[in-house]
Design a protein around this motif. Sequence first.
Motif, PDB file in Angstrom:
ATOM      1  N   GLU A 143       0.838  -1.200   0.000  1.00  0.00           N
ATOM      2  CA  GLU A 143       0.000   0.000   0.000  1.00  0.00           C
ATOM      3  C   GLU A 143       0.870   1.247   0.000  1.00  0.00           C
ATOM      4  O   GLU A 143       0.590   2.214  -0.699  1.00  0.00           O
ATOM      5  CB  GLU A 143      -0.856  -0.027   1.258  1.00  0.00           C
ATOM      6  CG  GLU A 143      -2.088   0.809   1.137  1.00  0.00           C
ATOM      7  CD  GLU A 143      -2.803   0.876   2.455  1.00  0.00           C
ATOM      8  OE1 GLU A 143      -2.439   0.069   3.330  1.00  0.00           O
ATOM      9  OE2 GLU A 143      -3.668   1.725   2.597  1.00  0.00           O
ATOM     10  N   GLU A 144       1.951   1.204   0.790  1.00  0.00           N
ATOM     11  CA  GLU A 144       2.785   2.389   0.872  1.00  0.00           C
ATOM     12  C   GLU A 144       3.525   2.633  -0.427  1.00  0.00           C
ATOM     13  O   GLU A 144       3.956   3.735  -0.704  1.00  0.00           O
ATOM     14  CB  GLU A 144       3.812   2.221   2.009  1.00  0.00           C
ATOM     15  CG  GLU A 144       3.190   2.229   3.384  1.00  0.00           C
ATOM     16  CD  GLU A 144       4.136   1.671   4.428  1.00  0.00           C
ATOM     17  OE1 GLU A 144       5.120   1.026   4.033  1.00  0.00           O
ATOM     18  OE2 GLU A 144       3.881   1.891   5.607  1.00  0.00           O
ATOM     19  N   ARG A 145       3.644   1.575  -1.235  1.00  0.00           N
ATOM     20  CA  ARG A 145       4.463   1.736  -2.427  1.00  0.00           C
ATOM     21  C   ARG A 145       3.684   2.254  -3.610  1.00  0.00           C
ATOM     22  O   ARG A 145       4.254   2.484  -4.670  1.00  0.00           O
ATOM     23  CB  ARG A 145       5.088   0.393  -2.818  1.00  0.00           C
ATOM     24  CG  ARG A 145       6.306   0.103  -1.988  1.00  0.00           C
ATOM     25  CD  ARG A 145       7.027  -1.077  -2.567  1.00  0.00           C
ATOM     26  NE  ARG A 145       6.620  -2.294  -1.922  1.00  0.00           N
ATOM     27  CZ  ARG A 145       6.819  -3.489  -2.443  1.00  0.00           C
ATOM     28  NH1 ARG A 145       7.376  -3.623  -3.610  1.00  0.00           N
ATOM     29  NH2 ARG A 145       6.424  -4.549  -1.793  1.00  0.00           N
ATOM     30  N   ILE A 146       2.377   2.444  -3.458  1.00  0.00           N
ATOM     31  CA  ILE A 146       1.558   2.799  -4.616  1.00  0.00           C
ATOM     32  C   ILE A 146       2.067   4.084  -5.246  1.00  0.00           C
ATOM     33  O   ILE A 146       2.131   4.218  -6.449  1.00  0.00           O
ATOM     34  CB  ILE A 146       0.070   2.935  -4.215  1.00  0.00           C
ATOM     35  CG1 ILE A 146      -0.483   1.547  -3.880  1.00  0.00           C
ATOM     36  CG2 ILE A 146      -0.732   3.546  -5.328  1.00  0.00           C
ATOM     37  CD1 ILE A 146      -1.915   1.537  -3.485  1.00  0.00           C
ATOM     38  N   SER A 147       2.420   5.065  -4.428  1.00  0.00           N
ATOM     39  CA  SER A 147       2.913   6.292  -5.036  1.00  0.00           C
ATOM     40  C   SER A 147       4.270   6.632  -4.483  1.00  0.00           C
ATOM     41  O   SER A 147       4.529   7.748  -4.072  1.00  0.00           O
ATOM     42  CB  SER A 147       1.936   7.427  -4.794  1.00  0.00           C
ATOM     43  OG  SER A 147       1.544   7.390  -3.448  1.00  0.00           O
ATOM     44  N   GLN A 148       5.142   5.633  -4.477  1.00  0.00           N
ATOM     45  CA  GLN A 148       6.440   5.881  -3.873  1.00  0.00           C
ATOM     46  C   GLN A 148       7.365   6.598  -4.841  1.00  0.00           C
ATOM     47  O   GLN A 148       7.311   6.379  -6.049  1.00  0.00           O
ATOM     48  CB  GLN A 148       7.057   4.552  -3.483  1.00  0.00           C
ATOM     49  CG  GLN A 148       8.216   4.738  -2.569  1.00  0.00           C
ATOM     50  CD  GLN A 148       8.915   3.435  -2.314  1.00  0.00           C
ATOM     51  OE1 GLN A 148       8.844   2.534  -3.119  1.00  0.00           O
ATOM     52  NE2 GLN A 148       9.585   3.339  -1.219  1.00  0.00           N
ATOM     53  N   GLY A 168      10.721   1.820  -9.843  1.00  0.00           N
ATOM     54  CA  GLY A 168       9.792   0.898 -10.490  1.00  0.00           C
ATOM     55  C   GLY A 168       8.725   0.312  -9.602  1.00  0.00           C
ATOM     56  O   GLY A 168       8.023  -0.603 -10.004  1.00  0.00           O
ATOM     57  N   ASP A 169       8.579   0.848  -8.376  1.00  0.00           N
ATOM     58  CA  ASP A 169       7.618   0.247  -7.456  1.00  0.00           C
ATOM     59  C   ASP A 169       6.242   0.874  -7.505  1.00  0.00           C
ATOM     60  O   ASP A 169       5.269   0.248  -7.138  1.00  0.00           O
ATOM     61  CB  ASP A 169       8.125   0.405  -6.020  1.00  0.00           C
ATOM     62  CG  ASP A 169       9.136  -0.663  -5.690  1.00  0.00           C
ATOM     63  OD1 ASP A 169       9.789  -0.539  -4.664  1.00  0.00           O
ATOM     64  OD2 ASP A 169       9.243  -1.626  -6.487  1.00  0.00           O
ATOM     65  N   ALA A 170       6.190   2.139  -7.887  1.00  0.00           N
ATOM     66  CA  ALA A 170       4.894   2.818  -7.827  1.00  0.00           C
ATOM     67  C   ALA A 170       4.011   2.319  -8.964  1.00  0.00           C
ATOM     68  O   ALA A 170       4.462   1.603  -9.849  1.00  0.00           O
ATOM     69  CB  ALA A 170       5.110   4.317  -7.946  1.00  0.00           C
ATOM     70  N   VAL A 171       2.752   2.714  -8.904  1.00  0.00           N
ATOM     71  CA  VAL A 171       1.848   2.314  -9.981  1.00  0.00           C
ATOM     72  C   VAL A 171       2.160   3.128 -11.232  1.00  0.00           C
ATOM     73  O   VAL A 171       2.154   2.622 -12.345  1.00  0.00           O
ATOM     74  CB  VAL A 171       0.382   2.514  -9.567  1.00  0.00           C
ATOM     75  CG1 VAL A 171      -0.547   2.135 -10.701  1.00  0.00           C
ATOM     76  CG2 VAL A 171       0.068   1.663  -8.356  1.00  0.00           C
TER      77      VAL A 171
END
Lengths: 369, 429
Positions: free
Chosen positions: A79-84, A113-116
């Motif tokens: 969840e935290e990585r969605i807009s990292q 490369g983790d965010a959406v």
Amino acid sequence: MSTGLRYKSKLATPEDKQDIDKQYVGFATLPNQVHRKSVKKGFDFTLMVAGESGLGKSTLVHSLFLTDLYKERKLLSAEERISQTVEILKHTVDIEEKGVKLKLTIVDTPGFGDAVNNSECWKPITDYVDQQFEQYFRDESGLNRKNIQDNRVHCCLYFISPFGHGLRPVDVGFMKALHEKVNIVPLIAKADCLVPGEIRKLKERIREEIDRFGIHVYQFPECDSDEDEDFKQQDRELKESAPFAVIGSNTVVEAKGQRVRGRLYPWGIVEVENQAHCDFVKLRNMLIRTHMHDLKDVTCDVHYENYRAHCIQQMTSKLTQDSRMESPIPILPLPTPDAETEKLIRMKDEELRRMQEMLQKMKQQMQDQ
Amino acid sequence: MAATDLERFSNAEPEPRSLSLGGHVGFDSLPDQLVSKSVTQGFSFNILCVGETGIGKSTLMNTLFNTTFETEEASHHEECVRLRPQTYDLQESNVQLKLTIVDAVGFGDQINKDESYRPIVDYIDAQFENYLQEELKIRRSLFDYHDTRIHVCLYFITPTGHSLKSLDLVTMKKLDSKVNIIPIIAKADTVSKSELHKFKIKIMGELVSNGVQIYQFPTDDEAVAEINAVMNAHLPFAVVGSTEEVKVGNKLVRARQYPWGVVQVENENHCDFVKLREMLIRVNMEDLREQTHSRHYELYRRCKLEEMGFQDSDGDSQPFSLQETYEAKRKEFLSELQRKEEEMRQMFVNKVKETELELKEKERELHEKFEHLKRVHQEEKRKVEEKRRELEEETNAFNRRKAAVEALQSQALHATSQQPLRKDKDKKN
């Protein structure tokens, strides 16, 4: 497999002395002198690792340098990585082996490369690399050049996911943004999910796509023609197995009565240092034992020089535009004007020009009338 | 659905008495009749596979159904996610299965994945919509209808060993109310046993904490309750797929051959493939279909109809009639249309008037200008005429004077030619 150390410091023996007297001048000891001095000075190396989360970057760094750099690492949840956003983390360690000191800096890029939405997610990384170049540029042009810290990135290990069919758009984007600034060494991560046939196919695919997209990865230098056959053979094998398919491991397991670094599965044990299992050994030899200095040289001679030339060109073109200073020799970047004041000056110039134009127009109008 | 109807009836009428039978009647063959009917009808099952390109979706399908579904390899450079449904007719014993496999091609490849979930959700809704349309038709043939609603979504999770990816979380949240999701860990031969255990716990934890509802195998039917409960604890299944056969011992089994060992697909120690096959095909296929129809489809239908303005009868005891409401809606709609038409016509007329006025204005202006110009032109002409006349007069005057001077000159010349001496004399004097 012969490792890099070819010249050892040695003192002249009595027999040598006799030879010395005859026709021997003595500068054949230069390599030994170089060796001694460099051991005294110590080496430094900056390595950047980049790739999506979960591809085994930290495990591989651990396996390569056999030290645990990431003591307490906070892994974000999905969840935290969605807009990292991408961060740049530097870890520096001093390691020593047989009297040779190495100051190793690992630059990590968590969040890549983790965010959406990953548009331009490589921008912080290119900015960092440019920053290091700029820092070195200023240091080099400064007055006191005794202790220049070389923080330029010498090599970037880029981890390609083995779960796909080749390069992904984000891989291509990253490599194209950085290939003129850093030596990129692409790796196939977590290679223990591919059988040998699949590894071959994937390597071919990746090589073909690298050509197709025009990406310049680090090329191993040609070996001299007077090297021995063994060395040439090794060199050839090295070139043919790029990109390396690697596996990393933090744990030591028992295999056939020996303790090896590996991964334990119900169906067998993967040995990290077994050449038949993966290309880890090749990577390690290339990176540390044979080509470390070449990587540094290419960074200094090619990438940094490109940056420097580009930088100076920009500065001269700006100056000739404003026609403030005629200088036949490109510049001593004197107190290189701040970006701020330069902007102000440019703005004022623009204003002046505009006023002049307006005056001219008015004059013409008056004449017409 | 059947349960609630029954309740209503039982509230209205006295409870039916349960009696015991004196002998064998024979209606215990009802399930058999049902079974033979459905066997002759044939079954249809629709699977949606969502996962990154290259994660092993097609291979797993081939392995599950023990056949080769012809699919071409997808490229990583698709512009956007698109869904590719393919239907196959399979037969086992005397049971016919119409299997549709829908692939989400290009999922997870784009740099900007904000809209990746949308084509998937749209596809699922479209299938529901088709069924709804069929249901609402006047002449309908539901028994003949090829049901394309998605019965199960296999979500392939990349085996990073850490946790779910952000894209996975976002997509599953959007899909959990529309389809039965079964998450599976793909290419599980890259995760060692201890890592796998931690990974599964992390994934389930993240799903629960974010409120994602995945499909739970039903535990209300005693026959399968036990095995289902056990399997529920093993979610998500870590699977390995392979269509190649390797000799192990003295048998040929489906496996992957590595330099360090052989991963057998059907070995429970190596991966959860057998569990997945059990659950998905052998035990719960019918339940998946039922859940899709009774839960997800009904939810869709309710939302859709509520949107259209229908409402269930809450207060009144009068059963609501679809027909009447439909008629009322239709009238409303038609009157709306008419009103809109009127409005548009009015607008059109107004616009025409305005333009006419404008044109008239412009005409007038043009006239004025023309007049003005004409006058100016005449003025100029007059001036020019005057000037010309003056010029003529001047030239005439000039010519006359010229003539006069010439005459004088000629006289003078004449005179002087007769008395040149006198002049000299005068001069001397």
